[in-house]
Design a protein around this motif. Structure first.
Motif, PDB file in Angstrom:
ATOM      1  N   LEU A  33     -21.125 -21.694  33.729  1.00 52.14           N
ATOM      2  CA  LEU A  33     -21.024 -20.835  32.551  1.00 52.14           C
ATOM      3  C   LEU A  33     -20.048 -19.687  32.757  1.00 52.14           C
ATOM      4  CD1 LEU A  33     -24.792 -20.614  31.515  1.00 52.14           C
ATOM      5  CD2 LEU A  33     -23.042 -22.219  30.727  1.00 52.14           C
ATOM      6  N   HIS A  34     -19.317 -19.373  31.693  1.00 53.72           N
ATOM      7  CA  HIS A  34     -18.413 -18.227  31.661  1.00 53.72           C
ATOM      8  C   HIS A  34     -18.764 -17.426  30.405  1.00 53.72           C
ATOM      9  CE1 HIS A  34     -15.831 -20.356  34.611  1.00 53.72           C
ATOM     10  NE2 HIS A  34     -16.219 -21.424  33.931  1.00 53.72           N
ATOM     11  N   GLU A  35     -18.494 -16.117  30.433  1.00 54.02           N
ATOM     12  CA  GLU A  35     -18.825 -15.268  29.292  1.00 54.02           C
ATOM     13  C   GLU A  35     -17.640 -14.398  28.886  1.00 54.02           C
ATOM     14  OE1 GLU A  35     -22.350 -12.957  29.752  1.00 54.02           O
ATOM     15  OE2 GLU A  35     -23.551 -14.627  30.532  1.00 54.02           O
ATOM     16  N   ALA A  36     -17.553 -14.122  27.578  1.00 52.11           N
ATOM     17  CA  ALA A  36     -16.524 -13.224  27.051  1.00 52.11           C
ATOM     18  C   ALA A  36     -17.132 -12.418  25.911  1.00 52.11           C
ATOM     19  CB  ALA A  36     -15.322 -14.018  26.557  1.00 52.11           C
ATOM     20  N   SER A  37     -16.770 -11.136  25.842  1.00 52.29           N
ATOM     21  CA  SER A  37     -17.297 -10.280  24.775  1.00 52.29           C
ATOM     22  C   SER A  37     -16.265  -9.992  23.696  1.00 52.29           C
ATOM     23  CB  SER A  37     -17.812  -8.964  25.361  1.00 52.29           C
ATOM     24  OG  SER A  37     -16.766  -8.275  26.028  1.00 52.29           O
ATOM     25  N   PHE A  39     -12.373 -11.708  21.826  1.00 58.72           N
ATOM     26  CA  PHE A  39     -11.547 -12.909  21.703  1.00 58.72           C
ATOM     27  C   PHE A  39     -10.432 -12.913  22.753  1.00 58.72           C
ATOM     28  CE2 PHE A  39      -8.393 -15.578  19.233  1.00 58.72           C
ATOM     29  CZ  PHE A  39      -9.058 -16.758  19.504  1.00 58.72           C
ATOM     30  N   ASP A  40      -9.907 -11.733  23.088  1.00 61.02           N
ATOM     31  CA  ASP A  40      -8.871 -11.656  24.119  1.00 61.02           C
ATOM     32  C   ASP A  40      -9.411 -12.100  25.474  1.00 61.02           C
ATOM     33  OD1 ASP A  40      -6.894 -10.821  22.403  1.00 61.02           O
ATOM     34  OD2 ASP A  40      -7.214  -8.689  22.774  1.00 61.02           O
ATOM     35  N   GLN A  41     -10.637 -11.695  25.798  1.00 61.71           N
ATOM     36  CA  GLN A  41     -11.262 -12.135  27.047  1.00 61.71           C
ATOM     37  C   GLN A  41     -11.447 -13.648  27.048  1.00 61.71           C
ATOM     38  OE1 GLN A  41     -14.926 -10.032  27.723  1.00 61.71           O
ATOM     39  NE2 GLN A  41     -13.922  -8.043  28.002  1.00 61.71           N
ATOM     40  N   ALA A  42     -11.854 -14.179  25.898  1.00 59.50           N
ATOM     41  CA  ALA A  42     -12.048 -15.631  25.790  1.00 59.50           C
ATOM     42  C   ALA A  42     -10.729 -16.365  26.054  1.00 59.50           C
ATOM     43  CB  ALA A  42     -12.587 -15.984  24.403  1.00 59.50           C
ATOM     44  N   LYS A  43      -9.635 -15.854  25.500  1.00 60.98           N
ATOM     45  CA  LYS A  43      -8.330 -16.494  25.698  1.00 60.98           C
ATOM     46  C   LYS A  43      -7.894 -16.435  27.157  1.00 60.98           C
ATOM     47  CE  LYS A  43      -6.200 -14.209  22.382  1.00 60.98           C
ATOM     48  NZ  LYS A  43      -5.118 -13.780  21.451  1.00 60.98           N
ATOM     49  N   GLU A  44      -8.200 -15.330  27.824  1.00 61.78           N
ATOM     50  CA  GLU A  44      -7.862 -15.214  29.252  1.00 61.78           C
ATOM     51  C   GLU A  44      -8.582 -16.284  30.060  1.00 61.78           C
ATOM     52  OE1 GLU A  44      -8.661 -11.310  30.675  1.00 61.78           O
ATOM     53  OE2 GLU A  44      -7.253 -10.325  29.306  1.00 61.78           O
ATOM     54  N   ILE A  45      -9.863 -16.478  29.775  1.00 62.67           N
ATOM     55  CA  ILE A  45     -10.648 -17.483  30.498  1.00 62.67           C
ATOM     56  C   ILE A  45     -10.143 -18.887  30.171  1.00 62.67           C
ATOM     57  CG2 ILE A  45     -12.953 -18.500  30.768  1.00 62.67           C
ATOM     58  CD1 ILE A  45     -14.080 -15.672  30.248  1.00 62.67           C
ATOM     59  N   LEU A  46      -9.799 -19.125  28.915  1.00 66.98           N
ATOM     60  CA  LEU A  46      -9.265 -20.430  28.519  1.00 66.98           C
ATOM     61  C   LEU A  46      -7.946 -20.729  29.233  1.00 66.98           C
ATOM     62  CD1 LEU A  46     -10.068 -20.253  24.699  1.00 66.98           C
ATOM     63  CD2 LEU A  46     -10.910 -22.016  26.255  1.00 66.98           C
ATOM     64  N   ASN A  47      -7.173 -19.687  29.493  1.00 56.80           N
ATOM     65  CA  ASN A  47      -5.917 -19.861  30.225  1.00 56.80           C
ATOM     66  C   ASN A  47      -6.148 -20.171  31.702  1.00 56.80           C
ATOM     67  OD1 ASN A  47      -3.708 -19.613  28.425  1.00 56.80           O
ATOM     68  ND2 ASN A  47      -4.010 -17.398  28.291  1.00 56.80           N
ATOM     69  N   GLU A  48      -7.223 -19.621  32.253  1.00 56.39           N
ATOM     70  CA  GLU A  48      -7.496 -19.744  33.687  1.00 56.39           C
ATOM     71  C   GLU A  48      -8.349 -20.955  34.041  1.00 56.39           C
ATOM     72  OE1 GLU A  48      -9.375 -16.064  34.510  1.00 56.39           O
ATOM     73  OE2 GLU A  48      -7.549 -14.852  34.279  1.00 56.39           O
ATOM     74  N   GLN A  49      -9.209 -21.387  33.120  1.00 56.92           N
ATOM     75  CA  GLN A  49     -10.163 -22.457  33.403  1.00 56.92           C
ATOM     76  C   GLN A  49     -10.008 -23.595  32.396  1.00 56.92           C
ATOM     77  OE1 GLN A  49     -12.437 -22.332  35.922  1.00 56.92           O
ATOM     78  NE2 GLN A  49     -12.023 -20.223  36.568  1.00 56.92           N
ATOM     79  N   ARG A  50     -10.389 -24.793  32.834  1.00 51.34           N
ATOM     80  CA  ARG A  50     -10.479 -25.895  31.882  1.00 51.34           C
ATOM     81  C   ARG A  50     -11.868 -25.837  31.265  1.00 51.34           C
ATOM     82  NH1 ARG A  50     -12.359 -30.729  30.625  1.00 51.34           N
ATOM     83  NH2 ARG A  50     -10.979 -32.305  29.719  1.00 51.34           N
TER      84      ARG A  50
END
Length: 215
Positions: free
Chosen positions: A35-39, A41-52
């Motif tokens: 599991l990954h978490e974002a609070s 939308f910018d945080q979500a995009k960062e995680i999407l860039n770093e993880q599949r």
């Protein structure tokens, strides 16, 4: 498609308690999930860039997001990521819009744990999830062929403009937020008033309150 191998799931919601509750539910039922978490939308995009990310569980009202534009952005940049909307917004008004925009499912936050888990599993397995209520709306619209009325008749962009008008934003501010020309915003405003048969923003607020539409 089996769920018995590791999946990357991103929970994007600006409320910590929501992220915590979903994390508990997923950990108990899909123990192989990471599991990954974002609070935001910018945080979500960062995680999407770093993880599949296999599944993004996404709230509509995310800081930094722009409604339907969030889905369009994700579909272009991360097409392999499946999206499950998780929101307190009315299913009648929003579910079909977001699924048509590219999300694979829509779950209301008041849905019971069993159905939330069902939605997560179905979307992870490549299926589309809609509640029985939303399915009924889709079937009735297909059979009846009736045009939507009231707030449901607004296009996605008109709905965005209406929500900003209700929040007190002026034409210039809305144009900046949505990256549109002021003349375009004025046109949308005119269409909104015509479709809803109202004359001013006060009546617009009353109509949304009457329909229990969250902003």
């Amino acid at each position: 498609m089996s769920l018995n191998y590791r999946r990357n799931i991103l929970i994007a919601d600006d409320h910590a308690i929501v992220r915590y509750g979903l994390s508990l539910l997923i950990n108990e039922n899909i123990p192989t999930a990471t599991l990954h978490e974002a609070s935001t939308f910018d945080q979500a995009k960062e995680i999407l860039n770093e993880q599949r990310i296999d599944l993004l569980i996404l709230d509509i009202n995310m800081p930094g997001g722009d409604s339907i534009k969030m889905i369009e952005n994700i579909r272009v940049k991360w097409p392999a990521t499946r999206i499950l909307m998780f929101s307190s917004y009315l299913e009648d008004l929003y579910a079909i819009r977001y699924i048509q925009a590219g999300a694979q499912g829509y779950v209301h936050k008041e849905t019971n744990e069993k159905d939330i888990l069902k939605a997560i599993e179905q979307v992870l397995c490549g299926k589309t999830f809609m509640s029985e209520h939303v399915k009924e709306i889709v079937i009735n619209n297909a059979i009846g062929g009736e045009n939507p009325t009231g707030i449901s008749s607004l296009s996605n962009r008109e709905l965005d403009v209406a929500k900003l008008l209700i929040k007190g934003s002026g034409t210039v501010e809305i144009a900046n937020i949505l990256n549109l020309q002021m003349s375009t915003i004025s046109t949308y405003k005119k269409r909104i008033f015509e479709k809803l048969r109202i004359k001013n923003v006060v009546e617009l607020v009353e109509l949304f309150q009457k329909g229990n539409v969250k902003l």
